[in-house]
Enzyme design. Structure first.
Site, mmCIF file in Angstrom:
data_model
loop_
_atom_site.group_PDB
_atom_site.id
_atom_site.type_symbol
_atom_site.label_atom_id
_atom_site.label_comp_id
_atom_site.label_asym_id
_atom_site.label_seq_id
_atom_site.Cartn_x
_atom_site.Cartn_y
_atom_site.Cartn_z
ATOM 1 N N HIS A 138 0.875 -1.180 0.000
ATOM 2 C CA HIS A 138 0.000 0.000 0.000
ATOM 3 C C HIS A 138 0.910 1.228 0.000
ATOM 4 O O HIS A 138 2.025 1.167 0.537
ATOM 5 C CB HIS A 138 -0.829 -0.059 1.287
ATOM 6 C CG HIS A 138 -1.926 0.942 1.389
ATOM 7 N ND1 HIS A 138 -1.696 2.264 1.681
ATOM 8 C CD2 HIS A 138 -3.270 0.814 1.256
ATOM 9 C CE1 HIS A 138 -2.863 2.901 1.727
ATOM 10 N NE2 HIS A 138 -3.825 2.057 1.467
ATOM 11 N N ASP B 96 3.133 -4.651 8.086
ATOM 12 C CA ASP B 96 1.865 -3.940 7.940
ATOM 13 C C ASP B 96 0.765 -4.996 8.010
ATOM 14 O O ASP B 96 0.568 -5.756 7.057
ATOM 15 C CB ASP B 96 1.865 -3.200 6.597
ATOM 16 C CG ASP B 96 0.494 -2.662 6.220
ATOM 17 O OD1 ASP B 96 -0.471 -2.882 6.980
ATOM 18 O OD2 ASP B 96 0.385 -2.024 5.158
ATOM 19 N N GLN C 21 -4.390 -5.613 6.894
ATOM 20 C CA GLN C 21 -5.349 -6.522 6.249
ATOM 21 C C GLN C 21 -5.254 -7.931 6.827
ATOM 22 O O GLN C 21 -5.717 -8.887 6.202
ATOM 23 C CB GLN C 21 -5.110 -6.562 4.728
ATOM 24 C CG GLN C 21 -5.242 -5.235 4.022
ATOM 25 C CD GLN C 21 -6.681 -4.702 3.978
ATOM 26 O OE1 GLN C 21 -7.636 -5.412 4.303
ATOM 27 N NE2 GLN C 21 -6.834 -3.453 3.587
ATOM 28 N N LYS D 101 -10.522 -1.186 10.329
ATOM 29 C CA LYS D 101 -10.653 -2.373 9.485
ATOM 30 C C LYS D 101 -10.903 -3.621 10.336
ATOM 31 O O LYS D 101 -11.013 -4.725 9.831
ATOM 32 C CB LYS D 101 -9.380 -2.565 8.651
ATOM 33 C CG LYS D 101 -9.128 -1.428 7.650
ATOM 34 C CD LYS D 101 -7.896 -1.725 6.821
ATOM 35 C CE LYS D 101 -7.335 -0.506 6.115
ATOM 36 N NZ LYS D 101 -8.154 -0.003 5.015
ATOM 37 N N CYS E 4 -4.769 2.394 -3.744
ATOM 38 C CA CYS E 4 -3.577 2.985 -3.123
ATOM 39 C C CYS E 4 -2.376 2.066 -3.276
ATOM 40 O O CYS E 4 -1.531 1.964 -2.383
ATOM 41 C CB CYS E 4 -3.796 3.311 -1.650
ATOM 42 S SG CYS E 4 -5.006 4.603 -1.407
#
Lengths: 417, 142
Positions: free
Chosen positions: A132, A208, A211, A234, A374
């Site tokens: 991202h 990261d 997700q 999220k 993104c």
């Protein structure tokens, strides 16, 4: 064509838990809402909304500062959330949990503070080709400032990282930053392998996990990861708050990111001494209601059982991939099966522009994301303007998938007609 | 026809299209019929970049009137582009500068004008106005 009758979700009653999300019960342009934009943000259960409402109704007060009753109650609730987060990702200490505004700020914090202390001209930061923008641009900024370079782990046609050259790529690298699950392709990356390889050269790793944490068990000690970032919104929690996890030994070495209240011990005009972890990195009045909402979201997920969530989503993902592959002209961008995929299905249909497809789906009450998500370098890699991205959450059901498939067919008929 | 009359005609046409799919079918058809921009004008200079879809726009100035050709990579955008061209092509720079484009909202496609959607159509309208302004300024000076 495919047998889906054997798939069942005994542990979770999806129809029942859908009622926890009042926003799902509405019609859009006359059709019942199908919300499949969960990788952008998930909806919030009633329990999260109530926790935030209760906070403002009963204990709102500034944390850590007041001698008075409300301030102490607010501080307990705020720190209680920190403990819940630490337990959720199995951090060794709760002071390894830093509240940020989200994943983006967490990565910026590490990029700025780690970069300031450890990065020098000629050094490199290693990211992957499926990041991202939030895990690219902060590194570019600090690399530019320090005269360092950004290096990239390439990706193959299927969306899998190409790792046979990893040892060579790690030469001169000061930190590796990559995503657990790609937001544009949904592929679960081989995190343990990359982390242990980086560690064999004493290179720290930032993951990261924006997700990942909503879809599967994430254990920072088992991963042995040095930094990990994720967002509340999220994860069924409120917007505007997120988490940076960092190993104590790393966080103690990093200089503060922002200055202000809360992060100091003593201030004189000659010299300021900084507070201990985690407060060193939490300048200013924090998002108390957000932190408490996030704590409630974690309680909610733990109530469902994160393994049950993974199983239910895995079953639905299998069903979705089976159902969608029967749509004429569809091609998936990122080829992982449901075992190596979390949440996201990115696709194109024939030569239909993703924006056109997204607009016709919207008219049928189906919310998906279109565009580059993104992650422009990913789109450039596959020479496409963008994709249509359908992303699942625990409250999605087979009817949502069926409506999506029918919606795509209708859109294709209109657009290709 | 004046720009206003052109717009009224489009709005009247769309009043017969009661369902959203009929409306879109019509717009998509217009998109397919839009005369393609001459490939020599489909250049980086003529590209109006939106976040989602791209639009190429070329302006010609002849006998005091502006005409436009355009293309887009998204078919719905292209259909709307075709309507914008139908409304504004063949008018003087002053008429175009003074024109208020109301039909997109009136036919229920206002989401295409949302700045956050940034799909090229809004940028294209701005670009057309800029061309008209430039030619208007030129004709005042000459």
């Amino acid at each position: 064509m495919h047998d889906t009758t054997t798939i069942s979700d005994p542990a979770l009653n999806i129809e029942h838990l859908r009622k926890d999300f009042p926003i799902l019960d509405q019609t859009i342009y006359g059709s019942p809402l199908v919300y499949l934009d969960n990788a952008a943000t998930t909806q919030k259960p009633e329990a999260v909304l109530k926790a935030m409402d209760d906070y403002y109704h009963t204990i709102n007060s500034n944390v850590h500062r007041g001698v008075h009753y409300l301030s102490q109650r607010a501080t307990e609730a705020y720190e209680g959330s920190r403990q819940k987060i630490a337990d959720f990702i199995n951090a060794r200490h709760n002071h390894e949990i830093i509240f940020t505004r989200g994943t983006t700020e967490a990565i910026n914090l590490v990029a700025a503070s780690f970069g300031k202390k450890f990065l020098q001209a000629g050094d490199s930061i290693l990211v992957s080709a499926v990041e991202h923008h939030s895990n690219i641009v902060p590194w570019q900024l600090i690399c530019e400032e320090k005269g360092a370079t950004l290096r990239v782990i390439p990706v193959d046609d299927n969306g899998e990282l190409i790792l046979h050259d990893l040892h060579r790529l790690l030469e001169g690298v000061k930190l590796v930053a990559f995503n657990y699950v790609s937001n544009s392709l949904g592929i679960i990356n081989p995190v343990k392998h990359i982390i242990s390889t980086a560690h064999s050269y004493n290179i720290p790793v930032l993951l990261d996990a924006a997700q990942a944490v909503q879809h599967m068990e994430v254990d920072v000690q088992d991963l042995d990861v040095d930094f990990l970032a994720f967002s509340s919104h999220k994860l069924y929690g409120p917007t505007g708050i997120g988490v940076l996890y960092g190993k104590e030994e790393w966080l103690n070495q990093l200089p503060p990111y922002q200055g202000g209240g809360e992060m100091i011990k003593t201030v004189t005009f000659e010299k300021t001494t900084y507070n201990d972890l985690p407060y060193k990195f939490e300048a200013g009045t924090p998002d108390m209601a957000g932190a408490i909402g996030l704590g409630a979201a974690i309680d909610y997920i733990l109530g469902l059982g994160i393994r049950n969530v993974r199983q239910a989503e895995h079953n639905l993902m299998t069903y979705a991939l089976d159902t969608l592959q029967d749509v004429q002209g569809i091609r998936f961008i990122g080829k992982a099966d449901s075992a190596n995929r979390a949440g996201v299905i990115s696709f194109l249909v024939g030569d239909i522009h993703p924006f056109d497809l997204g607009e016709i789906l919207d008219k049928q009450g189906i919310a998906v994301r279109t565009g580059h998500h993104c992650a422009q370098p990913v789109m450039d890699r596959y020479c496409i303007p963008g994709t249509v991205r359908a992303s699942l959450a625990v409250y999605n059901n087979r009817e949502d998938v069926d409506r999506l498939a029918a919606g795509i067919r209708k859109a294709a008929k209109l657009l290709l007609g | 026809m004046t720009i206003q009359e052109e717009q009224q005609e489009i709005i009247a046409d769309f009043e017969y299209l009661l369902n959203w799919d009929d409306k879109y079918e019509y717009i998509i058809q217009l998109g397919k019929e839009l005369p393609l921009i001459d490939s020599r004008y489909k250049t980086e200079d003529n590209l109006i970049r939106g976040c989602q879809s791209r639009v190429w726009l070329h302006a010609d100035f002849l006998d005091g009137k502006l005409s436009f050709t355009a293309d887009s990579d998204a078919i719905i955008t292209k259909g709307l582009v075709s309507l914008v061209i139908k409304v504004l092509s063949g008018h003087t720079p002053k008429e175009i500068v003074d024109a208020e484009i109301t039909f997109i909202e009136a036919i229920g496609l206002s989401s295409h004008l949302s700045p956050t959607r940034s799909n090229g159509l809004l940028s294209m309208l701005k670009q057309i106005k800029l061309y008209a302004l430039a030619y208007q300024a030129k004709s005042v000076h000459s």
